[in-house]
Write a protein that holds these residues in place. Structure first.
Motif, PDB file in Angstrom:
ATOM      1  N   SER A   1       7.200  -1.776   5.389  1.00 33.76           N
ATOM      2  CA  SER A   1       6.960  -1.548   3.965  1.00 33.76           C
ATOM      3  C   SER A   1       6.641  -0.081   3.733  1.00 33.76           C
ATOM      4  O   SER A   1       6.218   0.622   4.647  1.00 33.76           O
ATOM      5  CB  SER A   1       5.784  -2.393   3.487  1.00 33.76           C
ATOM      6  OG  SER A   1       6.013  -3.735   3.760  1.00 33.76           O
TER       7      SER A   1
ATOM      8  N   SER B   1       4.528   3.122   2.964  1.00 29.85           N
ATOM      9  CA  SER B   1       3.141   3.356   3.363  1.00 29.85           C
ATOM     10  C   SER B   1       2.178   3.266   2.178  1.00 29.85           C
ATOM     11  O   SER B   1       1.030   2.908   2.345  1.00 29.85           O
ATOM     12  CB  SER B   1       3.010   4.714   4.045  1.00 29.85           C
ATOM     13  OG  SER B   1       3.439   5.732   3.159  1.00 29.85           O
ATOM     14  N   GLU B   2       2.650   3.586   1.003  1.00 33.29           N
ATOM     15  CA  GLU B   2       1.798   3.498  -0.176  1.00 33.29           C
ATOM     16  C   GLU B   2       2.370   2.465  -1.130  1.00 33.29           C
ATOM     17  O   GLU B   2       3.569   2.299  -1.233  1.00 33.29           O
ATOM     18  CB  GLU B   2       1.720   4.853  -0.872  1.00 33.29           C
ATOM     19  CG  GLU B   2       0.998   5.901  -0.058  1.00 33.29           C
ATOM     20  CD  GLU B   2       0.878   7.206  -0.820  1.00 33.29           C
ATOM     21  OE1 GLU B   2       0.934   7.190  -2.052  1.00 33.29           O
ATOM     22  OE2 GLU B   2       0.738   8.238  -0.155  1.00 33.29           O
ATOM     23  N   GLY B   3       1.507   1.772  -1.817  1.00 39.13           N
ATOM     24  CA  GLY B   3       1.948   0.779  -2.784  1.00 39.13           C
ATOM     25  C   GLY B   3       2.162  -0.576  -2.141  1.00 39.13           C
ATOM     26  O   GLY B   3       1.999  -0.760  -0.940  1.00 39.13           O
ATOM     27  N   ARG B   4       2.524  -1.525  -2.978  1.00 38.08           N
ATOM     28  CA  ARG B   4       2.750  -2.888  -2.523  1.00 38.08           C
ATOM     29  C   ARG B   4       4.177  -3.295  -2.851  1.00 38.08           C
ATOM     30  O   ARG B   4       4.719  -2.919  -3.879  1.00 38.08           O
ATOM     31  CB  ARG B   4       1.797  -3.853  -3.210  1.00 38.08           C
ATOM     32  CG  ARG B   4       0.367  -3.694  -2.747  1.00 38.08           C
ATOM     33  CD  ARG B   4      -0.487  -4.677  -3.457  1.00 38.08           C
ATOM     34  NE  ARG B   4      -0.700  -4.153  -4.816  1.00 38.08           N
ATOM     35  CZ  ARG B   4      -1.523  -4.669  -5.694  1.00 38.08           C
ATOM     36  NH1 ARG B   4      -2.196  -5.743  -5.405  1.00 38.08           N
ATOM     37  NH2 ARG B   4      -1.677  -4.123  -6.881  1.00 38.08           N
TER      38      ARG B   4
ATOM     39  N   TYR C   1       6.843  -5.740  -4.246  1.00 41.81           N
ATOM     40  CA  TYR C   1       6.822  -6.798  -5.254  1.00 41.81           C
ATOM     41  C   TYR C   1       8.025  -7.712  -5.130  1.00 41.81           C
ATOM     42  O   TYR C   1       8.122  -8.714  -5.822  1.00 41.81           O
ATOM     43  CB  TYR C   1       6.700  -6.231  -6.660  1.00 41.81           C
ATOM     44  CG  TYR C   1       7.801  -5.291  -7.072  1.00 41.81           C
ATOM     45  CD1 TYR C   1       7.665  -3.933  -6.874  1.00 41.81           C
ATOM     46  CD2 TYR C   1       8.956  -5.760  -7.660  1.00 41.81           C
ATOM     47  CE1 TYR C   1       8.672  -3.061  -7.241  1.00 41.81           C
ATOM     48  CE2 TYR C   1       9.965  -4.902  -8.034  1.00 41.81           C
ATOM     49  CZ  TYR C   1       9.816  -3.559  -7.828  1.00 41.81           C
ATOM     50  OH  TYR C   1      10.817  -2.708  -8.192  1.00 41.81           O
TER      51      TYR C   1
END
Length: 144
Positions: free
Chosen positions: A86, A88-91, A93
């Motif tokens: 994924s 490295s920052e954030g999610r 969705y």
């Protein structure tokens, strides 16, 4: 007409019904693109006079991690597909790419010969050819 009294509005009742249905059928996808109903890997299955041809669409898999077995008329394709990291920052969705172990079993026709199986992996496709028994091949009978 009869007068029907609801303690709540009709839309609240629909919301309640939808929540109940969601709990019964929990985990079902909310869109066609998110569907996980089909098995992995997807396959095409066909037949010629000489063989049964199976193509499994399995991109991104190391061929050394795929196992093909034949036992009691059942051809099994199993292995593992590594996940993609994924950001490295954030999610995330949405995730549409399958990762993890898989197992797919295909029932072979009676005329398939389990001793004549060949498999090769090219461009993300696993092509499996299962030869047919000599007795099952079409033949012409000479009339005397």
């Amino acid at each position: 007409m009869s007068d029907v009294l609801f303690n709540t509005s009709l839309f609240d009742e629909f919301d309640r019904l939808q929540r109940q249905m969601s709990s019964v059928f929990g985990g079902l996808p909310t869109s066609i693109r998110a569907s996980r109903f089909s098995a992995f890997p997807q396959i095409n299955l066909g037949s010629t006079d000489d063989s049964v041809e199976i193509v499994a669409f399995a991109p991104g898999i190391d061929p050394a991690k795929i196992e093909v077995t034949v036992d009691k008329g059942l051809l099994t394709i199993s292995g593992e597909r590594a996940g993609v990291e994924s950001p490295s920052e954030g999610r995330a969705y949405a995730q549409e790419r399958f990762a993890g172990s898989f197992r797919r079993a295909i029932e072979l026709p009676r005329d398939a010969d389990p001793d004549k199986v060949k498999a090769r992996y090219v461009n993300g496709c696993l092509a499996i050819s299962v030869g047919k028994r000599e007795t099952s091949r079409p033949r012409t009978i000479a009339i005397q």
